[in-house]
Design a protein around this motif. Structure first.
Motif, mmCIF file in Angstrom:
data_model
loop_
_atom_site.group_PDB
_atom_site.id
_atom_site.type_symbol
_atom_site.label_atom_id
_atom_site.label_comp_id
_atom_site.label_asym_id
_atom_site.label_seq_id
_atom_site.Cartn_x
_atom_site.Cartn_y
_atom_site.Cartn_z
ATOM 1 N N LYS A 279 -18.037 5.382 15.139
ATOM 2 C CA LYS A 279 -17.487 5.112 13.704
ATOM 3 C C LYS A 279 -16.701 4.292 13.344
ATOM 4 C CE LYS A 279 -17.857 10.412 13.339
ATOM 5 N NZ LYS A 279 -16.989 11.805 12.152
ATOM 6 N N ARG A 280 -15.297 3.750 14.164
ATOM 7 C CA ARG A 280 -14.358 3.002 13.871
ATOM 8 C C ARG A 280 -15.304 1.338 14.436
ATOM 9 N NH1 ARG A 280 -8.917 2.543 17.831
ATOM 10 N NH2 ARG A 280 -9.329 4.289 16.658
ATOM 11 N N GLU A 281 -15.976 0.845 14.724
ATOM 12 C CA GLU A 281 -17.138 0.013 14.799
ATOM 13 C C GLU A 281 -17.775 -0.107 13.916
ATOM 14 O OE1 GLU A 281 -19.345 -1.515 18.573
ATOM 15 O OE2 GLU A 281 -17.999 0.055 19.607
ATOM 16 N N LEU A 282 -19.055 0.363 13.043
ATOM 17 C CA LEU A 282 -19.123 0.625 11.613
ATOM 18 C C LEU A 282 -18.538 0.646 10.462
ATOM 19 C CD1 LEU A 282 -22.301 2.955 13.585
ATOM 20 C CD2 LEU A 282 -22.055 0.232 13.199
ATOM 21 N N THR A 283 -17.336 1.183 10.961
ATOM 22 C CA THR A 283 -16.884 1.927 9.251
ATOM 23 C C THR A 283 -16.810 1.001 8.520
ATOM 24 O OG1 THR A 283 -16.283 3.905 10.056
ATOM 25 C CG2 THR A 283 -14.706 3.129 7.827
ATOM 26 N N LYS A 284 -17.451 0.577 6.894
ATOM 27 C CA LYS A 284 -16.609 -0.912 6.366
ATOM 28 C C LYS A 284 -15.478 -0.368 5.374
ATOM 29 C CE LYS A 284 -21.188 -3.014 6.228
ATOM 30 N NZ LYS A 284 -21.629 -4.151 7.085
ATOM 31 N N GLU A 285 -14.874 -1.264 4.989
ATOM 32 C CA GLU A 285 -13.530 -0.792 3.860
ATOM 33 C C GLU A 285 -13.883 -0.953 2.776
ATOM 34 O OE1 GLU A 285 -10.682 0.895 5.410
ATOM 35 O OE2 GLU A 285 -11.560 0.912 7.517
ATOM 36 N N ILE A 286 -13.824 0.122 1.919
ATOM 37 C CA ILE A 286 -14.011 -0.466 0.635
ATOM 38 C C ILE A 286 -12.300 0.123 -0.215
ATOM 39 C CG2 ILE A 286 -14.934 0.902 -1.027
ATOM 40 C CD1 ILE A 286 -17.202 2.148 1.211
ATOM 41 N N PRO A 287 -12.085 -1.634 -1.377
ATOM 42 C CA PRO A 287 -11.317 -1.035 -2.331
ATOM 43 C C PRO A 287 -11.281 -0.112 -2.670
ATOM 44 C CG PRO A 287 -12.694 -2.661 -2.850
ATOM 45 C CD PRO A 287 -13.151 -2.165 -1.410
ATOM 46 N N ARG A 288 -10.381 0.426 -3.056
ATOM 47 C CA ARG A 288 -9.806 1.709 -4.427
ATOM 48 C C ARG A 288 -9.799 1.231 -5.596
ATOM 49 N NH1 ARG A 288 -8.634 6.627 -2.453
ATOM 50 N NH2 ARG A 288 -7.201 7.112 -4.026
ATOM 51 N N THR A 289 -10.298 2.407 -6.675
ATOM 52 C CA THR A 289 -10.225 1.644 -7.890
ATOM 53 C C THR A 289 -9.718 2.869 -8.427
ATOM 54 O OG1 THR A 289 -12.563 2.557 -8.229
ATOM 55 C CG2 THR A 289 -12.016 -0.048 -8.158
ATOM 56 N N THR A 290 -8.470 2.498 -9.654
ATOM 57 C CA THR A 290 -7.578 3.736 -10.366
ATOM 58 C C THR A 290 -7.945 3.804 -11.867
ATOM 59 O OG1 THR A 290 -5.743 2.092 -10.157
ATOM 60 C CG2 THR A 290 -5.907 3.798 -8.508
ATOM 61 N N LEU A 291 -7.282 4.411 -12.695
ATOM 62 C CA LEU A 291 -7.291 4.359 -14.151
ATOM 63 C C LEU A 291 -5.605 5.097 -14.500
ATOM 64 C CD1 LEU A 291 -10.605 5.080 -15.367
ATOM 65 C CD2 LEU A 291 -9.424 2.973 -15.931
ATOM 66 N N GLY A 292 -5.493 4.391 -15.131
ATOM 67 C CA GLY A 292 -4.073 5.415 -16.167
ATOM 68 C C GLY A 292 -3.369 6.362 -16.301
ATOM 69 N N LEU A 293 -2.942 7.013 -16.327
ATOM 70 C CA LEU A 293 -3.146 9.297 -16.658
ATOM 71 C C LEU A 293 -3.385 8.624 -18.257
ATOM 72 C CD1 LEU A 293 -0.234 10.223 -15.244
ATOM 73 C CD2 LEU A 293 -2.478 10.946 -14.734
ATOM 74 N N VAL A 294 -3.261 7.816 -19.430
ATOM 75 C CA VAL A 294 -3.548 8.314 -20.490
ATOM 76 C C VAL A 294 -4.884 7.503 -20.260
ATOM 77 C CG1 VAL A 294 -2.721 6.923 -22.562
ATOM 78 C CG2 VAL A 294 -1.219 7.559 -21.277
ATOM 79 N N ASP A 295 -5.452 6.619 -19.755
ATOM 80 C CA ASP A 295 -7.365 6.105 -20.416
ATOM 81 C C ASP A 295 -7.424 7.228 -19.770
ATOM 82 O OD1 ASP A 295 -5.320 3.576 -21.201
ATOM 83 O OD2 ASP A 295 -6.039 2.890 -18.660
ATOM 84 N N SER A 296 -7.005 7.766 -18.198
ATOM 85 C CA SER A 296 -8.192 8.800 -17.849
ATOM 86 C C SER A 296 -7.828 10.028 -18.579
ATOM 87 C CB SER A 296 -7.610 9.515 -16.918
ATOM 88 O OG SER A 296 -7.312 8.010 -15.628
ATOM 89 N N TYR A 297 -7.145 10.146 -19.468
ATOM 90 C CA TYR A 297 -7.092 11.250 -21.115
ATOM 91 C C TYR A 297 -8.395 11.097 -21.739
ATOM 92 C CZ TYR A 297 -6.262 15.314 -23.297
ATOM 93 O OH TYR A 297 -5.575 15.970 -24.709
ATOM 94 N N GLN A 298 -8.548 9.606 -22.356
ATOM 95 C CA GLN A 298 -9.471 9.928 -23.373
ATOM 96 C C GLN A 298 -10.571 10.108 -22.136
ATOM 97 O OE1 GLN A 298 -9.406 5.685 -25.467
ATOM 98 N NE2 GLN A 298 -7.803 5.219 -24.164
ATOM 99 N N LEU A 299 -11.109 9.994 -21.284
ATOM 100 C CA LEU A 299 -12.694 10.210 -20.340
ATOM 101 C C LEU A 299 -12.501 11.840 -20.557
ATOM 102 C CD1 LEU A 299 -12.029 8.387 -17.232
ATOM 103 C CD2 LEU A 299 -12.771 7.567 -19.256
#
Length: 350
Positions: A66-86
């Motif tokens: 698994k270690r050899e194959l796993t591709k690293e993927i960046p995290r994406t986040t939203l602020g709490l205020v923006d998330s509330y609009q959702l």
């Protein structure tokens, strides 16, 4: 009479059994397709009155770690205020669930399904007139990142999840008397293929949304089909190559022609009819039919691999080698029958 060398010495059989022991992980030895190939080669060698070439070294089909194959993927986040609009576009609940204690420890199947749901939610929010323009700009950036890395999420699911590794790794033969194994997982593989097609399509608005994959997780983990098919294709190819080499190496032992003693040729014809045509070829046909049954549905296995990952796993390449060794084997028999002035009408091409 047939030659008396039809029973090989016990020490040869013992060595062959020991070499094959690592791959006999299910059922007794005589139940394994290996027994058909062993018997076939032995009978040929007996007729040739020749040495028995060493059996092939069969290896298990194993993915890299698994270690050899796993591709690293960046995290994406939203602020709490923006998330509330959702909340206004029904996306807040999905994100809140993902950020919960249980959501943070999701397995790869549930995490991948979350990515698909998130993409749908982001597109729904971008189409909503209740979301502020500034937030839409952020959502569009996140959506672009999610689409960019969706192939990597899928790659990680296929090659590093426990369920798919159980499906792809192969430790044993497919057994013909148990019916079609391919039908057990065909529906699951079709779902994976639909996901792969969705990812590969540039204009996703024109293609139907792919199904979620978590409902297929248990079936794929418990029914090892692709791995056993890969093992059977590879092991059969190794055996057929070895047996063809046996035939070619001692071909000069088979004499035929006018005023020649063609007894060995007649005995070898019996081996061809009684062992190859009746035992070996039906098994090869079964393995080929299992491959054909899911060939289209397994395209996802290699569809998303980059050039550097091309050798991670190839069911298609194993099948090509399987077909080539079968053709080379048939080619020997055709040549022998032509040399000895006999028709090869009973052979069934594989």
């Amino acid at each position: 009479m047939r030659p008396e060398r039809y029973s090989l010495s016990a020490n040869i059989m013992t060595r062959a059994s020991l070499l094959l022991a690592p791959v006999m992980l299910a059922g007794c030895f005589n139940d394994s397709p290996s027994a058909k190939f062993i018997d076939y080669q032995e009978r040929i060698a007996n007729v040739q009155e020749s040495d028995l070439l060493p059996p092939p070294e069969l290896t298990l089909v194993e993915l890299p770690s698994k270690r050899e194959l796993t591709k690293e993927i960046p995290r994406t986040t939203l602020g709490l205020v923006d998330s509330y609009q959702l909340r206004k576009c029904q996306l807040f609940g999905l994100i809140a669930e993902r950020n919960s204690v249980l959501g943070k420890v999701q397995d790869q199947f549930r995490n991948f399904d979350y990515q698909l749901k998130l993409i749908d939610g982001l597109e729904r929010c971008l189409a909503s007139n209740q979301i502020e323009l500034e937030l839409k700009t952020s959502l569009q950036d996140i959506l672009s990142v999610k689409y960019q890395y969706l192939p990597d999420y899928f790659f990680n699911l296929v090659y590093t999840s426990d369920a798919m590794r159980s499906q792809l790794n192969g430790h044993d033969w497919l057994v013909a008397n148990k019916g079609s194994a391919a039908l057990q997982v065909r529906e699951s593989l079709t779902a994976f293929n639909q996901v792969a097609q969705f990812i590969a399509t540039s204009d996703r608005a024109t293609i139907e949304r792919p199904p979620l994959l978590t409902p297929y997780q248990e079936q794929l983990e418990k029914s090892n089909v692709i791995g056993r098919l890969a093992f059977s294709l590879e092991a059969s190819a190794h055996w057929m190559r070895t047996i063809t080499n046996q035939l070619n190496t001692y071909d000069d032992q088979i004499i035929c022609g006018k005023n020649r003693d063609s007894s060995r040729f007649k005995y070898l014809v019996n081996v061809f009819n009684n062992v190859f045509v009746e035992e070996v070829q039906p098994y090869l046909s079964y393995v080929d039919s299992e491959y054909q049954a899911i060939a289209q549905e397994t395209q996802f296995v290699s569809a998303l691999l980059s050039q550097s990952d091309a050798n991670v796993y190839s069911l298609h390449q194993r099948h090509l080698e399987f077909k080539e060794t079968s053709r080379e084997h048939v080619k020997y028999w055709k040549g022998l029958f032509e040399r000895c002035g006999r028709s090869l009408s009973s052979i069934r091409n594989n």
